[in-house]
Motif scaffolding. Structure first.
Motif: not given
Length: 140
Positions: A23-28, A42-59, A122-127
């Motif tokens: 999954v494409a991720t960014v730090a908070e 990355n040609g994607i519609g959303a990124l996971a915002v992570v800290r230490h392999d934990r998802v904090l949110g989505i942008v 991983g990550f899923l999209s509606v598509r």
């Protein structure tokens, strides 16, 4: 996902068969500029915002557009400022059709796939979900 293998995937199969990983991720603390560059790069519609392999949110692209429309600065706004934190998540073994039902009910477009310990898998999209469901309908 290849078209010839798509016909082998059924709505009752687990989401792990169609999830995107890694999954494409960014730090908070990533800047809005870094978020935009990662989404575009990355040609994607959303990124996971992570800290230490934990998802904090989505942008998502929607989050970015909304914040830019209100005057957010590319250098000072951060992923933490933009991210959605009320997340709908799924487990890798959850059936595709159930994930699609949950997405529809919650009116979201992106789902982090978390293992039972809460780690991002991983990550899923509606598509992704729509392609499988449409393929199943077309085969009838």
């Amino acid at each position: 996902m290849l078209r010839r293998t798509l016909s082998l995937i059924r709505p009752g199969d687990p989401v792990e068969t169609i999830m995107h990983s890694p999954v494409a991720t960014v730090a908070e603390d990533a800047s809005l500029r870094e978020v935009v560059e990662s989404l575009a790069g990355n040609g994607i519609g959303a990124l996971a915002v992570v800290r230490h392999d934990r998802v904090l949110g989505i942008v998502s692209e929607r989050d970015v557009v909304g914040h830019l429309a209100t005057g957010a600065d590319l250098e000072t706004a951060t992923a933490a400022d933009l991210m959605s934190t009320e997340l709908l998540t799924v487990h890798p073994d959850e059936p595709i059709v159930r994930a699609a039902q949950r997405v529809s009910a919650a009116e979201v477009r992106h789902l982090p796939v978390l293992d039972h310990s809460g780690r991002l898998q991983g990550f899923l999209s509606v598509r992704d979900l729509l392609v499988v469901l449409l393929s199943a309908v077309a085969e009838r």
